[in-house]
Write a protein that holds these residues in place. Structure first.
Motif, mmCIF file in Angstrom:
data_model
loop_
_atom_site.group_PDB
_atom_site.id
_atom_site.type_symbol
_atom_site.label_atom_id
_atom_site.label_comp_id
_atom_site.label_asym_id
_atom_site.label_seq_id
_atom_site.Cartn_x
_atom_site.Cartn_y
_atom_site.Cartn_z
ATOM 1 N N PRO A 151 0.807 -1.223 0.000
ATOM 2 C CA PRO A 151 0.000 0.000 0.000
ATOM 3 C C PRO A 151 0.837 1.268 0.000
ATOM 4 O O PRO A 151 1.880 1.343 0.630
ATOM 5 C CB PRO A 151 -0.808 -0.116 1.297
ATOM 6 C CG PRO A 151 -0.837 -1.567 1.590
ATOM 7 C CD PRO A 151 0.466 -2.112 1.093
ATOM 8 N N ARG B 140 -5.789 1.013 -2.053
ATOM 9 C CA ARG B 140 -4.371 1.150 -1.729
ATOM 10 C C ARG B 140 -3.960 2.614 -1.624
ATOM 11 O O ARG B 140 -3.154 2.990 -0.760
ATOM 12 C CB ARG B 140 -3.525 0.468 -2.814
ATOM 13 C CG ARG B 140 -2.026 0.593 -2.601
ATOM 14 C CD ARG B 140 -1.253 0.094 -3.809
ATOM 15 N NE ARG B 140 -1.447 0.959 -4.972
ATOM 16 C CZ ARG B 140 -0.865 0.767 -6.142
ATOM 17 N NH1 ARG B 140 -0.082 -0.270 -6.336
ATOM 18 N NH2 ARG B 140 -1.091 1.591 -7.135
ATOM 19 N N ARG C 224 -7.058 0.281 3.544
ATOM 20 C CA ARG C 224 -5.608 0.114 3.414
ATOM 21 C C ARG C 224 -5.135 -1.096 4.223
ATOM 22 O O ARG C 224 -4.309 -1.896 3.752
ATOM 23 C CB ARG C 224 -4.887 1.379 3.857
ATOM 24 C CG ARG C 224 -3.381 1.297 3.658
ATOM 25 C CD ARG C 224 -2.690 2.586 4.002
ATOM 26 N NE ARG C 224 -2.987 3.604 3.020
ATOM 27 C CZ ARG C 224 -3.601 4.760 3.310
ATOM 28 N NH1 ARG C 224 -3.993 4.998 4.528
ATOM 29 N NH2 ARG C 224 -3.830 5.637 2.370
#
Length: 360
Positions: A170, A274, A330
């Protein structure tokens, strides 16, 4: 180990990006080769990486006998230890080629279930042939694995597994901020993605702006609908972009909106999650495997413009909710949808069938 990747369409899209990930991630440890549509985006990208690519026209006809013949010729030339086919069209022609090389078939979503009869029956038969000629089948979602069982497409003797699509670690980038909400549609302008429903939803959001990134057979229809609905001053069409350009465009969004009729396990929502862009999507296919509704994104059970518009307003106008969705999304990408994990599991499948003709 020599591995031949085969995908019919090399246009920008989820399947193409998945193959690119495999090519980039495994090229230093394996000898990789590619067969795809000639002069396509994917063939150009493979060339930039120095990966040998054979251009082949998979779309000259549904049963063009020249395609399996040409695949046989490539196989005799490359002599791969493993063939990895992606998508139903490539898998069908590979099954017709009928060779002794161990093969892996990755199902990037089933489309046959949405076709009218008798095309549904014919398409299901083609999938059944492709699935049972493979030494191992990879599903990108449990949804597709269950669909194969429901339609009895897969023999009980065919090894199969679910390997979720993965993306790189991420980014710390956070999606756009600001007063006027900018929402985006990112994907092929084709009936399965239903960009016209996106426009219907935008019509119910008079103070919102939108960006459409993608190209396809509905591009002219979408342009006409934008004009007819009086949305020209609020919608920007950016056309088909490279993956890098698409990611840069997504970073400007407050929200990604997906209006798909069906999906396997798409990469676009994972990539949005992400980089800190919340996702509102129709509850179809493997979306529930990506998003926990209300926690890491919002699933819309009713495919109506009103339901989608209400979900968009809920996220864009509640900053606390939006921040929570970004943080949880995330974390979920990091824990479940790692590119490293995906590539490791794909490698294990290759090594298993190359050594023993089946997975270990």
């Amino acid at each position: 180990m020599r591995v031949l990747q085969i995908i019919a369409s090399g246009d920008v899209g989820g399947g193409t990006n998945h193959v690119l990930q495999i090519l980039r991630g495994l090229k230093d440890s394996m000898s990789l080769y590619l067969v795809t549509q000639r002069d396509s985006y994917l063939s150009r990208k493979a060339g930039e990486m120095g990966i040998p690519c054979v251009g082949l026209d998979f779309f000259s006809g549904r049963l063009d006998p020249r395609v399996p013949f040409r695949l046989q010729k490539v196989l005799r030339s490359v002599k791969p230890h493993v063939v990895h086919v992606h998508g139903g069209r490539a898998a069908f022609f590979q099954a017709l080629a009928g060779n002794a090389v161990p093969s892996v078939y990755t199902v990037h979503g089933f489309h046959f279930a949405h076709k009218p009869f008798p095309f549904r029956w014919l398409a299901a038969g083609a999938e059944r042939l492709a699935l049972n000629r493979a030494n191992h089948v990879i599903f990108v979602s449990r949804f597709d694995q269950n669909l194969a069982k429901t339609y009895r497409l897969l023999s009980g003797n065919t090894p199969n597994c679910v390997i979720h699509n993965g993306i790189p670690c991420p980014s710390v980038t956070v999606g756009a901020q600001g007063r006027q909400c900018l929402i985006g549609f990112v994907g092929r302008l084709e009936p399965p993605k239903d960009p016209l429903l996106f426009l219907d939803s935008l019509r119910e959001l008079p103070h919102y702006r939108a960006v459409i990134i993608g190209a396809g057979s509905l591009e002219i229809t979408v342009q006409k609908e934008i004009a007819r609905k009086g949305l020209a001053d609020r919608v920007t069409m950016r056309g088909g972009l490279s993956h890098e350009e698409t990611m840069n465009g997504m970073r400007d969004l407050h929200l990604l909106v997906m209006t798909s009729r069906w999906e396997g396990l798409p990469l676009v929502p994972l990539e949005a999650m992400r980089i800190g862009v919340p996702v509102v999507t129709t509850d179809v296919g493997g979306m529930r495997e990506i998003i926990e509704d209300g926690k890491s994104g919002v699933l819309v059970p009713d495919r109506t413009s009103t339901a989608i518009a209400l979900a968009v307003k809920r996220v864009c106008e509640d900053e606390r909710l939006r921040a929570n969705l970004v943080n949880e999304a995330r974390k979920r990408v990091t824990e479940i949808f790692s590119e490293e994990t995906m590539l490791s599991r794909v490698r294990e499948v290759y090594e298993g069938i190359a050594r023993f003709g089946q997975t270990v």
